[in-house]
Write an enzyme that holds these catalytic residues in place. Structure first.
Site, PDB file in Angstrom:
ATOM      1  N   TYR A  54     -27.748   6.346   4.041  1.00 31.12           N
ATOM      2  CA  TYR A  54     -26.769   5.251   3.936  1.00 31.12           C
ATOM      3  C   TYR A  54     -27.091   4.104   4.907  1.00 31.12           C
ATOM      4  O   TYR A  54     -26.530   3.014   4.793  1.00 31.12           O
ATOM      5  CB  TYR A  54     -25.333   5.728   4.225  1.00 31.12           C
ATOM      6  CG  TYR A  54     -24.776   6.769   3.274  1.00 31.12           C
ATOM      7  CD1 TYR A  54     -25.435   7.102   2.088  1.00 31.12           C
ATOM      8  CD2 TYR A  54     -23.579   7.427   3.547  1.00 31.12           C
ATOM      9  CE1 TYR A  54     -24.924   8.057   1.227  1.00 31.12           C
ATOM     10  CE2 TYR A  54     -23.057   8.380   2.686  1.00 31.12           C
ATOM     11  CZ  TYR A  54     -23.740   8.694   1.540  1.00 31.12           C
ATOM     12  OH  TYR A  54     -23.224   9.652   0.684  1.00 31.12           O
TER      13      TYR A  54
ATOM     14  N   HIS B 279     -29.143  16.612   0.935  1.00 32.90           N
ATOM     15  CA  HIS B 279     -28.527  15.564   0.109  1.00 32.90           C
ATOM     16  C   HIS B 279     -28.872  15.676  -1.380  1.00 32.90           C
ATOM     17  O   HIS B 279     -28.041  15.402  -2.230  1.00 32.90           O
ATOM     18  CB  HIS B 279     -28.975  14.193   0.646  1.00 32.90           C
ATOM     19  CG  HIS B 279     -28.037  13.076   0.317  1.00 32.90           C
ATOM     20  ND1 HIS B 279     -27.873  11.991   1.130  1.00 32.90           N
ATOM     21  CD2 HIS B 279     -27.213  12.868  -0.728  1.00 32.90           C
ATOM     22  CE1 HIS B 279     -26.989  11.172   0.582  1.00 32.90           C
ATOM     23  NE2 HIS B 279     -26.576  11.677  -0.542  1.00 32.90           N
TER      24      HIS B 279
HETATM   25  N1  NAP Z   1     -23.561  13.305  -1.811  1.00 30.04           N
HETATM   26  C1  NAP Z   1     -23.768  12.239  -2.552  1.00 30.04           C
HETATM   27  O1  NAP Z   1     -24.802  12.106  -3.246  1.00 30.04           O
HETATM   28  C2  NAP Z   1     -22.737  11.142  -2.560  1.00 30.04           C
HETATM   29  C3  NAP Z   1     -22.802  10.130  -3.530  1.00 30.04           C
HETATM   30  C4  NAP Z   1     -21.823   9.137  -3.520  1.00 30.04           C
HETATM   31  C5  NAP Z   1     -20.816   9.179  -2.560  1.00 30.04           C
HETATM   32  N2  NAP Z   1     -20.783  10.168  -1.595  1.00 30.04           N
HETATM   33  C6  NAP Z   1     -19.714  10.222  -0.560  1.00 30.04           C
HETATM   34  O2  NAP Z   1     -18.444  10.145  -1.193  1.00 30.04           O
HETATM   35  C7  NAP Z   1     -17.725   9.023  -0.685  1.00 30.04           C
HETATM   36  C8  NAP Z   1     -16.800   8.445  -1.737  1.00 30.04           C
HETATM   37  O3  NAP Z   1     -17.535   8.020  -2.875  1.00 30.04           O
HETATM   38  P1  NAP Z   1     -17.831   6.491  -3.212  1.00 30.04           P
HETATM   39  O4  NAP Z   1     -17.711   5.694  -1.977  1.00 30.04           O
HETATM   40  O5  NAP Z   1     -19.124   6.440  -3.939  1.00 30.04           O
HETATM   41  O6  NAP Z   1     -16.737   6.071  -4.279  1.00 30.04           O
HETATM   42  P2  NAP Z   1     -15.151   6.193  -4.462  1.00 30.04           P
HETATM   43  O7  NAP Z   1     -14.505   6.698  -3.237  1.00 30.04           O
HETATM   44  O8  NAP Z   1     -14.924   6.890  -5.768  1.00 30.04           O
HETATM   45  O9  NAP Z   1     -14.745   4.676  -4.733  1.00 30.04           O
HETATM   46  C9  NAP Z   1     -14.821   3.701  -3.765  1.00 30.04           C
HETATM   47  C10 NAP Z   1     -14.420   2.366  -4.414  1.00 30.04           C
HETATM   48  O10 NAP Z   1     -13.030   2.384  -4.771  1.00 30.04           O
HETATM   49  C11 NAP Z   1     -12.336   1.301  -4.141  1.00 30.04           C
HETATM   50  N3  NAP Z   1     -11.037   1.848  -3.709  1.00 30.04           N
HETATM   51  C12 NAP Z   1     -10.808   2.792  -2.773  1.00 30.04           C
HETATM   52  N4  NAP Z   1      -9.516   3.107  -2.696  1.00 30.04           N
HETATM   53  C13 NAP Z   1      -8.881   2.336  -3.624  1.00 30.04           C
HETATM   54  C14 NAP Z   1      -7.529   2.200  -4.035  1.00 30.04           C
HETATM   55  N5  NAP Z   1      -6.574   2.945  -3.480  1.00 30.04           N
HETATM   56  N6  NAP Z   1      -7.235   1.298  -5.012  1.00 30.04           N
HETATM   57  C15 NAP Z   1      -8.200   0.533  -5.606  1.00 30.04           C
HETATM   58  N7  NAP Z   1      -9.523   0.628  -5.249  1.00 30.04           N
HETATM   59  C16 NAP Z   1      -9.849   1.518  -4.269  1.00 30.04           C
HETATM   60  C17 NAP Z   1     -13.219   0.883  -2.987  1.00 30.04           C
HETATM   61  O11 NAP Z   1     -13.109  -0.507  -2.724  1.00 30.04           O
HETATM   62  P3  NAP Z   1     -12.782  -1.109  -1.244  1.00 30.04           P
HETATM   63  O12 NAP Z   1     -13.712  -0.462  -0.265  1.00 30.04           O
HETATM   64  O13 NAP Z   1     -13.002  -2.570  -1.419  1.00 30.04           O
HETATM   65  O14 NAP Z   1     -11.346  -0.770  -0.991  1.00 30.04           O
HETATM   66  C18 NAP Z   1     -14.621   1.209  -3.525  1.00 30.04           C
HETATM   67  O15 NAP Z   1     -15.067   0.112  -4.335  1.00 30.04           O
HETATM   68  C19 NAP Z   1     -18.832   8.079  -0.230  1.00 30.04           C
HETATM   69  O16 NAP Z   1     -18.391   7.051   0.630  1.00 30.04           O
HETATM   70  C20 NAP Z   1     -19.809   9.041   0.401  1.00 30.04           C
HETATM   71  O17 NAP Z   1     -19.387   9.418   1.701  1.00 30.04           O
HETATM   72  C21 NAP Z   1     -21.737  11.138  -1.594  1.00 30.04           C
END
Ligand code: NAP
Length: 288
Positions: free
Chosen positions: A48, A110
């Site tokens: 990241y 990962h």
């Molecule tokens: N192991 C892996 O391969 C892998 C892959 C992907 C992710 N991850 C982990 O999982 C975490 C979460 O996944 P993600 O970040 O990909 O996606 P997510 O949590 O599904 O979605 C994040 C998005 O949703 C928006 N958001 C968040 N809360 C909201 C709400 N209450 N209302 C409206 N929009 C909202 C955020 O915008 P704003 O920030 O503008 O609010 C952002 O654009 C990551 O940060 C990472 O730590 C791991």
């Protein structure tokens, strides 16, 4: 914060804050704000590019007395390594050093590619010496997870996989649970894809409880016994996303959410050749 106990007895918060795609210059502030809001599980990864800033946000929160290190649960991940297991050991040390931490609460492989067995041996050693409290895998499909469990003495504590209303992974959860591996959901909101936040079924359910779509989705994961990671850089959304421990979705509402499952990733298939090519082009520089 509600917790869950892993197969090695380590307790972890069931809701966490992820920092994927937060630009490094915003990460320290976001992590600090998340801890201030009440998050105790923080999830980053070497790939990241913001491990250092994640560590800085943590340090600031501890220095200001918001939280102790022991109250936090910090995760990082090992990306695909070109080299054998001693490089994995060095990479664990590097993550600790760059984050300014003596130990990590969870460390994950990962992607299911590269020398995952060598990496695992290094992680087991680091766990024995107290540098990693829990260890696990990420993006392992169930067949690969079963093979990995079968060929290792130490069973992963976690498998972090994509789980959201479009890709519900019910069978995968059953397989992981059969082997004692806790499922942790990444992209619980599918990053808003396919108009998740305005989906009429989810919005209608939310209305009944006075909750938003985001809160319904996270609550659904909690009630399934899954650890959920949510990401937002906005303090008001951080607060919204953690405010999910004062209501219960009914059985009927959970069934309604079940009808939204499309049975495929909202992003990509981890086995697709183009995707694996993309991963291989991002192998960690092991000469650092
Ligand atoms: N192991 C892996 O391969 C892998 C892959 C992907 C992710 N991850 C982990 O999982 C975490 C979460 O996944 P993600 O970040 O990909 O996606 P997510 O949590 O599904 O979605 C994040 C998005 O949703 C928006 N958001 C968040 N809360 C909201 C709400 N209450 N209302 C409206 N929009 C909202 C955020 O915008 P704003 O920030 O503008 O609010 C952002 O654009 C990551 O940060 C990472 O730590 C791991």
């Amino acid at each position: 914060m509600q917790t869950i106990t892993l197969n090695n007895g380590v307790e972890m918060p069931q809701l966490g804050f992820g920092v994927y795609q937060i630009p490094f210059e915003e990460t320290s502030e976001a992590v600090y704000q998340a801890i201030k809001t009440g998050y105790r599980l923080i999830d980053t990864a070497s790939i990241y590019g913001n491990e250092k800033e994640t560590g800085e946000g943590i340090k600031r929160a501890i220095n200001e007395g918001l939280v102790t290190r022991e109250e936090l649960f910090v995760t990082s991940k090992l990306f695909i390594l070109q080299a054998p297991e001693e490089k994995a050991a060095e990479t664990i040390e590097y993550s600790l050093e760059v984050m300014g931490l003596d130990y990590l609460d969870l460390f994950l492989i990962h992607q299911p590619y590269g020398d995952i067995y060598g990496a695992w041996r290094s992680m087991v050693t680091a766990q024995k010496t107290g540098k990693l409290r829990a260890i696990g895998i990420s993006n392992f499909k169930s067949a690969k997870m079963i093979e990995f469990v079968g060929l290792n003495e130490v069973i992963p504590q976690i498998n972090q996989i994509e789980v959201n209303p479009w890709n519900q992974r019910v069978e995968d959860q059953e397989w992981n649970e059969k082997y004692g591996v806790q499922v942790e959901a990444w992209a619980p909101f599918a990053e808003g894809r396919q108009e998740l936040f305005t989906n009429p079924v989810l919005a209608e359910i939310g209305k009944k409880y006075g909750k938003t779509v985001g809160q319904v989705v996270l609550r659904w994961l909690i009630q399934r016994g899954i650890v959920a990671l949510a990401k937002s850089v906005r303090p008001e959304r951080m607060a919204e996303n953690i405010d999910i421990f004062d209501f219960d979705l009914s059985k009927e509402d959970i069934e309604k959410i079940g009808t939204l499952d499309r049975g495929e990733s909202a992003f990509f298939d981890h086995d697709a050749p183009q995707q694996v090519e993309w991963f291989m082009n991002r192998m960690l520089d092991t000469e650092k």
